[in-house]
Design a protein around this motif. Structure first.
Motif, short mmCIF file in Angstrom:
data_model
loop_
_atom_site.label_atom_id
_atom_site.label_comp_id
_atom_site.label_asym_id
_atom_site.label_seq_id
_atom_site.Cartn_x
_atom_site.Cartn_y
_atom_site.Cartn_z
N GLY A 1 0.74 -1.18 0.08
CA GLY A 1 -0.01 -0.19 0.04
C GLY A 1 1.06 1.26 -0.02
N VAL A 2 0.12 2.19 -0.76
CA VAL A 2 1.10 3.74 -0.50
C VAL A 2 -0.15 4.74 -0.08
CG1 VAL A 2 1.82 5.63 -1.81
CG2 VAL A 2 2.41 3.12 -2.52
N VAL A 3 0.16 5.38 0.82
CA VAL A 3 -0.80 6.26 1.58
C VAL A 3 -0.31 7.76 1.30
CG1 VAL A 3 -2.19 6.96 3.38
CG2 VAL A 3 -1.39 4.66 2.95
N GLN A 4 -0.75 8.50 0.50
CA GLN A 4 -0.44 10.17 0.48
C GLN A 4 -1.16 10.80 1.52
OE1 GLN A 4 -2.05 10.81 -3.49
NE2 GLN A 4 0.38 11.20 -4.20
N ILE A 5 -0.21 11.58 2.52
CA ILE A 5 -1.00 12.28 3.62
C ILE A 5 -0.74 13.64 3.42
CG2 ILE A 5 -0.99 12.27 6.18
CD1 ILE A 5 0.32 9.53 6.12
N ALA A 6 -1.65 14.37 3.57
CA ALA A 6 -1.73 15.85 3.37
C ALA A 6 -1.11 16.48 4.84
CB ALA A 6 -2.95 16.66 3.16
N GLY A 7 -0.46 17.34 4.66
CA GLY A 7 0.32 18.20 5.78
C GLY A 7 -0.37 19.51 6.05
N PHE A 8 0.31 20.08 6.96
CA PHE A 8 -0.21 21.48 7.26
C PHE A 8 -0.02 22.63 6.44
CE2 PHE A 8 0.68 25.94 9.20
CZ PHE A 8 -0.70 25.93 10.11
N VAL A 9 1.02 22.46 5.49
CA VAL A 9 1.30 23.33 4.10
C VAL A 9 0.69 22.49 2.98
CG1 VAL A 9 2.90 24.45 2.76
CG2 VAL A 9 3.47 24.30 5.25
N ALA A 10 0.86 21.18 2.90
CA ALA A 10 0.46 20.41 1.66
C ALA A 10 -1.05 19.93 1.70
CB ALA A 10 1.39 19.44 1.51
N ARG A 11 -1.94 20.62 1.32
CA ARG A 11 -3.17 20.32 1.22
C ARG A 11 -4.05 19.70 0.09
NH1 ARG A 11 -6.27 24.08 5.76
NH2 ARG A 11 -4.43 24.48 7.18
N ARG A 12 -3.11 19.25 -0.80
CA ARG A 12 -3.57 18.54 -2.00
C ARG A 12 -2.76 17.42 -2.20
NH1 ARG A 12 -5.03 22.14 -7.02
NH2 ARG A 12 -5.79 20.09 -7.63
N CYS A 13 -3.30 16.40 -2.51
CA CYS A 13 -2.67 15.12 -2.88
C CYS A 13 -3.28 14.76 -4.16
CB CYS A 13 -2.82 13.78 -1.72
SG CYS A 13 -2.25 14.17 -0.27
N SER A 14 -2.59 14.49 -5.08
CA SER A 14 -2.97 13.99 -6.49
C SER A 14 -2.53 12.43 -6.85
CB SER A 14 -2.40 15.07 -7.73
OG SER A 14 -1.39 15.01 -7.62
N LEU A 15 -3.45 11.84 -7.59
CA LEU A 15 -2.99 10.58 -8.13
C LEU A 15 -3.32 10.30 -9.41
CD1 LEU A 15 -4.53 8.14 -5.41
CD2 LEU A 15 -2.14 8.18 -5.87
N ASN A 16 -2.57 9.72 -10.37
CA ASN A 16 -2.63 9.42 -11.69
C ASN A 16 -3.30 7.98 -12.02
OD1 ASN A 16 -1.60 12.29 -11.87
ND2 ASN A 16 0.61 11.27 -11.89
N ARG B 1 5.94 6.94 -12.09
CA ARG B 1 5.32 8.19 -11.51
C ARG B 1 3.70 7.72 -11.37
NH1 ARG B 1 8.83 9.93 -15.09
NH2 ARG B 1 10.34 11.57 -14.45
N ILE B 2 3.33 7.88 -9.91
CA ILE B 2 1.93 7.74 -9.70
C ILE B 2 1.06 8.81 -9.07
CG2 ILE B 2 2.29 5.14 -9.44
CD1 ILE B 2 2.03 5.63 -6.46
N GLY B 3 1.75 9.76 -8.66
CA GLY B 3 1.02 11.17 -8.10
C GLY B 3 2.22 11.98 -7.68
N LYS B 4 1.39 13.04 -6.87
CA LYS B 4 2.40 14.08 -6.17
C LYS B 4 1.52 14.76 -4.90
CE LYS B 4 4.20 16.88 -9.12
NZ LYS B 4 4.61 18.08 -10.27
N ILE B 5 2.40 15.30 -4.10
CA ILE B 5 1.84 15.90 -3.09
C ILE B 5 2.37 17.24 -3.17
CG2 ILE B 5 1.42 15.99 -0.47
CD1 ILE B 5 2.18 12.99 -0.48
N LYS B 6 1.64 18.45 -2.71
CA LYS B 6 2.22 19.94 -2.82
C LYS B 6 2.68 20.31 -1.53
CE LYS B 6 -0.78 20.98 -6.73
NZ LYS B 6 -1.59 22.01 -7.32
N LEU B 7 3.95 20.70 -1.47
CA LEU B 7 4.63 21.32 -0.32
C LEU B 7 4.88 20.12 0.58
CD1 LEU B 7 3.22 24.72 -0.06
CD2 LEU B 7 5.36 23.97 -1.24
N GLY B 8 5.18 20.35 1.91
CA GLY B 8 5.85 19.37 2.88
C GLY B 8 4.51 18.45 3.41
N SER B 9 4.85 17.31 3.26
CA SER B 9 3.81 16.18 3.46
C SER B 9 4.32 15.09 3.89
CB SER B 9 3.26 16.03 2.26
OG SER B 9 4.14 16.08 1.29
#
Length: 214
Positions: A147-162, A174-182
Motif C-alpha cells: 500500500g501507498v498512502v499520501q498524507i496531506a500536511g499543514f502546508v500541503a493540502r492537496r494530494c493527487s493520483l494518476n 510516477r503515480i502522483g504528487k503531493i504539494k509542499l511539506g507532507s
C-alpha cells in the motif's frame, strides 16, 4: 527637494525588494515542482521507496488493521483483508525541499483506491497518519499486496493520483504528487523485512525499503 529625493529613494528600495521577492518565489516554485528522471532499481522480491524524504516512523500492526481518526471518531482502514498476517507501516516525511513526486514501490495491478477525509496537521507530528486527509492505494503483485498512502500536511493540502483501479503500474513509475511539506506512508506485508531505519534518507524509485523474506 531633499524630501522628494528621499521618497523616490525609498520607493526604489521597495521596488527592488518586491522584485527580489517575486523572483525568489518563482525560483522556489520551479525548484519545488521539479520532476527529475530516475534510474529506477528493478529487482524481484523488493519494495522501493515511493517518496523522497526521511523515514519518520516504522510501525507493525499484527492484524493489518491500521487505526485512523476522523472528526474525533476512531475507525479502521478497510485494508486489513490485504494484510491478514500483519503489516509494517513506514512513514516518510517530505520537506518542502524534497522532490514531491510519488512512485510505485512495486510493479502490479492497482486493486484498491480510497480517499479519506480528515484534518490538516503538520506532517512531522507523531501519529499524523491517523488524522490527516489522505489517498490510499493498494497494488497487487502475485500474492503480495503493498500500500501507498499520501498524507496531506499543514502546508500541503492537496494530494493527487494518476491512477484508477485496474491500472497496471511498473516499479518506479510516477503515480502522483503531493504539494509542499507532507508525508507518504508505505504498507508492507509481514513476509517482508524492512531494510531502512528511522531517520534514514530515502529516494523514490532508488532506495530499497524492504526485501521479501520467503
Amino acid at each position: 527637494m531633499k524630501n522628494a529625493n528621499g521618497v523616490k529613494s525609498m520607493a526604489n528600495k521597495y521596488k527592488k525588494f518586491f522584485a527580489v521577492t517575486v523572483c525568489s518565489l518563482l525560483l522556489f516554485t520551479v525548484y519545488f515542482y521539479r520532476d527529475p528522471d530516475r534510474d529506477v532499481i528493478k529487482e524481484d522480491n523488493i519494495i522501493l521507496s515511493p517518496a523522497d524524504g526521511t523515514v519518520e516512523y516504522i510501525k507493525f500492526y499484527e492484524n493489518g488493521e491500521a487505526e485512523v481518526f476522523k472528526d474525533g471518531n476512531s475507525y479502521i482502514l478497510n485494508v486489513s483483508k490485504y494484510f491478514p498476517y500483519g503489516c509494517y507501516v513506514v512513514g516518510i516525511f517530505m520537506s518542502p525541499l524534497d522532490v514531491h513526486v510519488n512512485r510505485a514501490p512495486i510493479s502490479g495491478e492497482v486493486v484498491y483506491i480510497e480517499h479519506v477525509d480528515g484534518g490538516y496537521y503538520p506532517a512531522f507530528l507523531k501519529d499524523v497518519e491517523k488524522v490527516n486527509e489522505r489517498n490510499i492505494v493498494i497494488i497487487k503483485n502475485g500474492s503480495d499486496y503493498v500500500g501507498v498512502v499520501q498524507i496531506a500536511g499543514f502546508v500541503a493540502r492537496r494530494c493527487s493520483l494518476n491512477l484508477k483501479e485496474g491500472d497496471y503500474v511498473e516499479m518506479g513509475q510516477r503515480i502522483g504528487k503531493i504539494k509542499l511539506g507532507s508525508q507518504t506512508a508505505v504498507i508492507i506485508p509481514s513476509n517482508y523485512n524492512v531494510t531502512v531505519k528511522e531517520g534514514e534518507r530515502v529516494y523514490a524509485g532508488q532506495t530499497i525499503i524492504a526485501v521479501r523474506a520467503n
